[in-house]
Every structure is written in structure tokens, then in C-alpha cells.
Design a protein around this motif. Structure first.
Motif, PDB file in Angstrom:
ATOM      1  N   LEU A   1      25.902   3.611 -37.915  1.00 18.22           N
ATOM      2  CA  LEU A   1      24.878   3.603 -36.873  1.00 18.22           C
ATOM      3  C   LEU A   1      23.519   3.139 -37.392  1.00 18.22           C
ATOM      4  O   LEU A   1      22.899   2.246 -36.800  1.00 18.22           O
ATOM      5  CB  LEU A   1      24.746   4.994 -36.244  1.00 18.22           C
ATOM      6  CG  LEU A   1      23.655   5.134 -35.176  1.00 18.22           C
ATOM      7  CD1 LEU A   1      23.956   4.234 -33.971  1.00 18.22           C
ATOM      8  CD2 LEU A   1      23.512   6.588 -34.757  1.00 18.22           C
ATOM      9  N   PHE A   2      23.037   3.706 -38.480  1.00 23.36           N
ATOM     10  CA  PHE A   2      21.711   3.336 -38.979  1.00 23.36           C
ATOM     11  C   PHE A   2      21.677   1.879 -39.426  1.00 23.36           C
ATOM     12  O   PHE A   2      20.678   1.191 -39.229  1.00 23.36           O
ATOM     13  CB  PHE A   2      21.268   4.258 -40.103  1.00 23.36           C
ATOM     14  CG  PHE A   2      20.808   5.623 -39.650  1.00 23.36           C
ATOM     15  CD1 PHE A   2      20.870   6.025 -38.323  1.00 23.36           C
ATOM     16  CD2 PHE A   2      20.304   6.523 -40.568  1.00 23.36           C
ATOM     17  CE1 PHE A   2      20.446   7.279 -37.915  1.00 23.36           C
ATOM     18  CE2 PHE A   2      19.862   7.775 -40.179  1.00 23.36           C
ATOM     19  CZ  PHE A   2      19.936   8.162 -38.852  1.00 23.36           C
ATOM     20  N   ASP A   3      22.761   1.380 -40.019  1.00 26.59           N
ATOM     21  CA  ASP A   3      22.800  -0.033 -40.414  1.00 26.59           C
ATOM     22  C   ASP A   3      22.721  -0.937 -39.185  1.00 26.59           C
ATOM     23  O   ASP A   3      22.026  -1.960 -39.196  1.00 26.59           O
ATOM     24  CB  ASP A   3      24.078  -0.345 -41.203  1.00 26.59           C
ATOM     25  CG  ASP A   3      24.087   0.291 -42.580  1.00 26.59           C
ATOM     26  OD1 ASP A   3      23.003   0.632 -43.105  1.00 26.59           O
ATOM     27  OD2 ASP A   3      25.188   0.452 -43.143  1.00 26.59           O
ATOM     28  N   GLU A   4      23.421  -0.563 -38.115  1.00 24.03           N
ATOM     29  CA  GLU A   4      23.383  -1.340 -36.881  1.00 24.03           C
ATOM     30  C   GLU A   4      21.976  -1.336 -36.281  1.00 24.03           C
ATOM     31  O   GLU A   4      21.468  -2.382 -35.849  1.00 24.03           O
ATOM     32  CB  GLU A   4      24.381  -0.790 -35.863  1.00 24.03           C
ATOM     33  CG  GLU A   4      24.350  -1.469 -34.514  1.00 24.03           C
ATOM     34  CD  GLU A   4      24.729  -2.944 -34.534  1.00 24.03           C
ATOM     35  OE1 GLU A   4      24.337  -3.655 -33.578  1.00 24.03           O
ATOM     36  OE2 GLU A   4      25.401  -3.390 -35.477  1.00 24.03           O
ATOM     37  N   LEU A   5      21.335  -0.191 -36.276  1.00 26.81           N
ATOM     38  CA  LEU A   5      19.977  -0.125 -35.726  1.00 26.81           C
ATOM     39  C   LEU A   5      18.980  -0.880 -36.597  1.00 26.81           C
ATOM     40  O   LEU A   5      18.067  -1.534 -36.089  1.00 26.81           O
ATOM     41  CB  LEU A   5      19.547   1.330 -35.538  1.00 26.81           C
ATOM     42  CG  LEU A   5      20.355   2.091 -34.483  1.00 26.81           C
ATOM     43  CD1 LEU A   5      19.936   3.550 -34.442  1.00 26.81           C
ATOM     44  CD2 LEU A   5      20.214   1.442 -33.112  1.00 26.81           C
ATOM     45  N   GLU A   6      19.153  -0.834 -37.900  1.00 24.14           N
ATOM     46  CA  GLU A   6      18.276  -1.602 -38.807  1.00 24.14           C
ATOM     47  C   GLU A   6      18.461  -3.100 -38.584  1.00 24.14           C
ATOM     48  O   GLU A   6      17.496  -3.862 -38.625  1.00 24.14           O
ATOM     49  CB  GLU A   6      18.571  -1.232 -40.264  1.00 24.14           C
ATOM     50  CG  GLU A   6      17.732  -1.990 -41.281  1.00 24.14           C
ATOM     51  CD  GLU A   6      16.245  -1.690 -41.228  1.00 24.14           C
ATOM     52  OE1 GLU A   6      15.465  -2.568 -41.635  1.00 24.14           O
ATOM     53  OE2 GLU A   6      15.837  -0.585 -40.806  1.00 24.14           O
ATOM     54  N   ARG A   7      19.692  -3.508 -38.320  1.00 19.88           N
ATOM     55  CA  ARG A   7      19.954  -4.929 -38.046  1.00 19.88           C
ATOM     56  C   ARG A   7      19.220  -5.365 -36.777  1.00 19.88           C
ATOM     57  O   ARG A   7      18.648  -6.449 -36.714  1.00 19.88           O
ATOM     58  CB  ARG A   7      21.465  -5.156 -37.906  1.00 19.88           C
ATOM     59  CG  ARG A   7      21.855  -6.627 -37.761  1.00 19.88           C
ATOM     60  CD  ARG A   7      23.350  -6.794 -37.550  1.00 19.88           C
ATOM     61  NE  ARG A   7      23.827  -6.262 -36.288  1.00 19.88           N
ATOM     62  CZ  ARG A   7      23.609  -6.815 -35.089  1.00 19.88           C
ATOM     63  NH1 ARG A   7      22.895  -7.904 -34.999  1.00 19.88           N
ATOM     64  NH2 ARG A   7      24.106  -6.270 -33.991  1.00 19.88           N
ATOM     65  N   ARG A   8      19.199  -4.501 -35.779  1.00 20.02           N
ATOM     66  CA  ARG A   8      18.548  -4.826 -34.506  1.00 20.02           C
ATOM     67  C   ARG A   8      17.032  -4.677 -34.561  1.00 20.02           C
ATOM     68  O   ARG A   8      16.318  -5.413 -33.887  1.00 20.02           O
ATOM     69  CB  ARG A   8      19.082  -3.907 -33.398  1.00 20.02           C
ATOM     70  CG  ARG A   8      20.518  -4.181 -33.035  1.00 20.02           C
ATOM     71  CD  ARG A   8      21.070  -3.084 -32.122  1.00 20.02           C
ATOM     72  NE  ARG A   8      22.428  -3.353 -31.755  1.00 20.02           N
ATOM     73  CZ  ARG A   8      22.800  -3.899 -30.600  1.00 20.02           C
ATOM     74  NH1 ARG A   8      21.913  -4.206 -29.699  1.00 20.02           N
ATOM     75  NH2 ARG A   8      24.074  -4.135 -30.362  1.00 20.02           N
ATOM     76  N   TYR A   9      16.553  -3.683 -35.318  1.00 19.82           N
ATOM     77  CA  TYR A   9      15.133  -3.327 -35.341  1.00 19.82           C
ATOM     78  C   TYR A   9      14.682  -3.174 -36.793  1.00 19.82           C
ATOM     79  O   TYR A   9      14.620  -2.066 -37.327  1.00 19.82           O
ATOM     80  CB  TYR A   9      14.882  -2.028 -34.574  1.00 19.82           C
ATOM     81  CG  TYR A   9      15.406  -2.070 -33.166  1.00 19.82           C
ATOM     82  CD1 TYR A   9      14.741  -2.790 -32.182  1.00 19.82           C
ATOM     83  CD2 TYR A   9      16.594  -1.423 -32.822  1.00 19.82           C
ATOM     84  CE1 TYR A   9      15.241  -2.859 -30.890  1.00 19.82           C
ATOM     85  CE2 TYR A   9      17.096  -1.480 -31.533  1.00 19.82           C
ATOM     86  CZ  TYR A   9      16.410  -2.204 -30.568  1.00 19.82           C
ATOM     87  OH  TYR A   9      16.906  -2.271 -29.293  1.00 19.82           O
TER      88      TYR A   9
END
Length: 97
Positions: A38-46
Motif C-alpha cells: 500500500l505505501f509503495d503504491e501511494l508513494e508512486r502516485r504521490y
């Protein structure tokens, strides 16, 4: 109460600093998604959200607190996977005066 996410998605709710960083309070994301990603996905987006917000935040899945770090260390069959229709919340620390 938020509307149901689109088919094949879950909703993520952003509060306080998370909402400020993303510019959103609610967003659908594709499911399934392992909690540990989850955190990697959010970092990729933001870009920058992990260090400025996520590393200091609590996370819930369907109103139950989850420990992402503990989930990363759990045996494969015991790890949390965010499913279609789930509700995830990112809750940064809040202070008041």
C-alpha cells in the motif's frame, strides 16, 4: 458514508495531512492489493507522501487498525490483502491546541 467503490476497487480515505498531500479525501484504488504494498503504491502516485505522512500514520482496513510493518514480517499465508469493496483509511497524527 462514502459511495461504494467501482467494481474491482477499494476506497482509501485520507485525513488531515494525508488529504492535504493528495488533494483528496477519498480515492478508489485497484483491488486486490497486499497491505505491504500500500505505501509503495501511494508513494508512486504521490511522491514524498511516505516520508512526510505515511511513516507517521495509522492505517485501518474496514475500521480495524492494521500494522503494516508487522504484516511485512508475517508468513505469506497470514498477510493482509486489501479486497474489492474494502475501506482503507490513512490517519496521520493530529494535534490540537
Amino acid at each position: 458514508m462514502a459511495p461504494a467503490p467501482p467494481p474491482g476497487h477499494f476506497h482509501i480515505l485520507y485525513f488531515a495531512a494525508a488529504a492535504q498531500h493528495t488533494g483528496k479525501s477519498l480515492e478508489p484504488l485497484p483491488a486486490p492489493l497486499p497491505l505491504r504494498d500500500l505505501f509503495d503504491e501511494l508513494e508512486r502516485r504521490y511522491s514524498g507522501i511516505r516520508a512526510s505522512v505515511l511513516d507517521h500514520s495509522l492505517v485501518t482496513v474496514n475500521l480495524e487498525y492494521v500494522d503494516i510493518q508487522a504484516d511485512e514480517e508475517a508468513p505469506e499465508g497470514e498477510r493482509v490483502v486489501i479486497q474489492e469493496g474494502d475501506e482503507v483509511a490513512v490517519i496521520p497524527p493530529v494535534s490540537s491546541g
